[in-house]
Write an enzyme that holds these catalytic residues in place. Structure first.
Site, PDB file in Angstrom:
ATOM      1  N   ASP A  71     -10.928  -4.002  -3.086  1.00  0.00           N
ATOM      2  CA  ASP A  71     -10.300  -4.332  -1.794  1.00  0.00           C
ATOM      3  C   ASP A  71     -10.292  -3.137  -0.844  1.00  0.00           C
ATOM      4  O   ASP A  71     -11.177  -3.039   0.012  1.00  0.00           O
ATOM      5  CB  ASP A  71      -8.877  -4.885  -2.029  1.00  0.00           C
ATOM      6  CG  ASP A  71      -8.387  -5.792  -0.910  1.00  0.00           C
ATOM      7  OD1 ASP A  71      -9.167  -6.086   0.014  1.00  0.00           O
ATOM      8  OD2 ASP A  71      -7.217  -6.231  -0.967  1.00  0.00           O
ATOM      9  N   ASP A  72      -9.310  -2.246  -0.987  1.00  0.00           N
ATOM     10  CA  ASP A  72      -9.176  -1.064  -0.119  1.00  0.00           C
ATOM     11  C   ASP A  72      -8.870   0.130  -1.015  1.00  0.00           C
ATOM     12  O   ASP A  72      -7.730   0.614  -1.070  1.00  0.00           O
ATOM     13  CB  ASP A  72      -8.041  -1.290   0.889  1.00  0.00           C
ATOM     14  CG  ASP A  72      -8.298  -2.497   1.770  1.00  0.00           C
ATOM     15  OD1 ASP A  72      -9.136  -2.392   2.683  1.00  0.00           O
ATOM     16  OD2 ASP A  72      -7.704  -3.564   1.507  1.00  0.00           O
TER      17      ASP A  72
ATOM     18  N   HIS B 112     -10.601 -14.721   3.169  1.00  0.00           N
ATOM     19  CA  HIS B 112      -9.405 -14.386   2.414  1.00  0.00           C
ATOM     20  C   HIS B 112      -8.475 -15.606   2.464  1.00  0.00           C
ATOM     21  O   HIS B 112      -8.240 -16.166   3.541  1.00  0.00           O
ATOM     22  CB  HIS B 112      -8.672 -13.210   3.063  1.00  0.00           C
ATOM     23  CG  HIS B 112      -9.284 -11.871   2.806  1.00  0.00           C
ATOM     24  ND1 HIS B 112     -10.594 -11.582   3.079  1.00  0.00           N
ATOM     25  CD2 HIS B 112      -8.740 -10.732   2.295  1.00  0.00           C
ATOM     26  CE1 HIS B 112     -10.824 -10.312   2.746  1.00  0.00           C
ATOM     27  NE2 HIS B 112      -9.722  -9.777   2.267  1.00  0.00           N
TER      28      HIS B 112
ATOM     29  N   GLU C  71      -3.775 -14.985  -0.809  1.00  0.00           N
ATOM     30  CA  GLU C  71      -3.325 -13.641  -1.203  1.00  0.00           C
ATOM     31  C   GLU C  71      -1.802 -13.647  -1.041  1.00  0.00           C
ATOM     32  O   GLU C  71      -1.077 -13.584  -2.019  1.00  0.00           O
ATOM     33  CB  GLU C  71      -3.983 -12.585  -0.300  1.00  0.00           C
ATOM     34  CG  GLU C  71      -3.530 -11.151  -0.567  1.00  0.00           C
ATOM     35  CD  GLU C  71      -4.124 -10.132   0.423  1.00  0.00           C
ATOM     36  OE1 GLU C  71      -4.618 -10.533   1.489  1.00  0.00           O
ATOM     37  OE2 GLU C  71      -4.067  -8.919   0.101  1.00  0.00           O
TER      38      GLU C  71
ATOM     39  N   HIS D 131     -13.370  -3.651   1.615  1.00  0.00           N
ATOM     40  CA  HIS D 131     -13.369  -3.427   3.077  1.00  0.00           C
ATOM     41  C   HIS D 131     -13.780  -1.981   3.265  1.00  0.00           C
ATOM     42  O   HIS D 131     -13.071  -1.078   2.790  1.00  0.00           O
ATOM     43  CB  HIS D 131     -11.980  -3.660   3.658  1.00  0.00           C
ATOM     44  CG  HIS D 131     -11.463  -5.038   3.400  1.00  0.00           C
ATOM     45  ND1 HIS D 131     -11.576  -6.056   4.319  1.00  0.00           N
ATOM     46  CD2 HIS D 131     -10.855  -5.572   2.302  1.00  0.00           C
ATOM     47  CE1 HIS D 131     -11.043  -7.161   3.800  1.00  0.00           C
ATOM     48  NE2 HIS D 131     -10.610  -6.906   2.587  1.00  0.00           N
TER      49      HIS D 131
END
Ligand code: ADE
Ligand code: ZN
Length: 336
Positions: free
Chosen positions: A279-280, A198, A201, A20
């Site tokens: 991811d981040d 997504h 998760e 992201h």
């Protein structure tokens, strides 16, 4: 001198398919952009902000992640954020990347769609030209908002459709199943966009099933909870539906208590097309190679596992057949 599997993992070319871009915003850049834009932040220093990155679950992260993104106002801000990510990706031998962005986080604050997409897109072009890293954008709908809001976002983005290749679904998972977005995803498929979501998760395996059956997604982002449903695992393996797995994210958001318990090895052993992603990275303690190296070491992955993960990343990417062959050849050369 023989290379360890972890050293090999760091050195080989790879694709990143689950990043992201707002999650690559480092605290230093948040402060720099706040200053440039005349905004004040509710934290006295970079260190104080970084100290707040102690998450207990997905929502505790999302609250701070959306707050961090509020410093992005102008096209140059989006460009600079993405460029900083590309430099990190290049350093980790990422040769191709498919980048998520969350337009609703910005348009809800009055930032025009054009500002967001043009800022990111110009950085992608620059990455290709100056770094030799190929890049594409994937527009994510925020699942805590309504499907009508997703439709309005799609409408606003369509004038810039040449700048993104697909759509995804992110934000708070539990309570917002993929089926909430059936109609807008059907429309996106009709328009010729790639579709991902997504799922699994924090949410149950049933959400993964909905994503593939109802939204007809080509990949699943995360998907680690698929292991709770053996029939689902068998289907994902048989259909080669890739999972974009994010080990350090799973650790920081308490999906696993310890990287040594991470399901990556079990996913690979089940024959799934699993990939490693960050991811981040600004929030979860590392970019691609940190994810790769720490996972390889924690799970004692083999040289073959490492090569499989890199191959999977190219197989799972939305590149042309020509570019895929080029990427696979780069990998073959690197391991020879
Ligand atoms: N948005 C940014 N990171 C995310 C994640 N890990 N899950 C869901 N939404 C996100
Ligand atoms: Zn994600």
């Amino acid at each position: 001198m023989t290379t360890t599997p972890a050293q090999l993992a760091a050195a080989i070319p790879k694709a990143e398919l689950h990043i992201h871009i707002e999650g690559s915003l480092e605290p230093e850049l948040i402060f720099a952009l706040a200053q440039r834009n005349g905004l004040s932040l509710p934290y006295p220093s970079v260190e104080a902000l970084r100290d707040a990155y102690a998450f207990t679950n997905l929502q505790s992260f999302l609250d701070i992640y959306y707050a961090g993104a509020s410093v992005l106002l102008h096209e140059a801000d989006f460009h600079d954020m993405a460029w900083a990510y590309f430099l990190r990706a290049k350093a980790d031998n990422v040769v191709h990347t498919e980048i998520f962005f969350d337009p609703q986080t910005h348009t809800a604050r009055g930032v025009p769609m054009a500002t967001v997409i043009q800022g990111l897109s110009s950085a992608c072009e620059r990455a290709r030209a100056e770094l030799g890293v190929s890049a594409a954008l994937i527009l994510c709908f925020l699942r805590h908002l309504s499907e009508d809001d997703a439709f309005a976002t799609l409408e606003a983005a369509l004038p810039y459709r040449q700048h993104f290749i697909g759509v995804g679904l992110d934000s708070s998972e539990v309570g917002h199943p993929p089926s909430k977005f059936s109609r807008v995803f059907a429309r996106c498929r009709e328009l010729g966009f790639h579709v991902v979501a997504h799922a699994g998760e924090e949410g149950p395996p049933a959400y993964i099933r909905e994503a593939i059956d109802d939204l007809k997604t080509e990949r699943i982002d995360h998907g680690v909870r698929s292991l709770e449903d053996p029939a689902l695992v068998a289907e994902l393996a048989r259909r080669r539906i890739p999972l974009t797995v994010c080990p350090l994210s799973n650790l920081k958001l308490c999906v696993v208590d310890d990287l040594r318990q991470h399901p990556m090895k079990r996913l690979l052993d089940a024959g799934l097309c699993a990939t490693v992603n960050s991811d981040d990275p600004a929030y979860f303690g590392g970019y691609m190679n940190a994810n790769f190296v720490q996972t390889v070491e924690a799970l004692d992955l083999s040289r073959d596992d490492v090569i499989t993960l890199a191959r999977n990343s190219f197989e799972a990417s939305f590149v042309s057949a020509t570019r895929r062959a080029e990427l696979m050849a780069l990998l073959d050369d690197a391991v020879a």
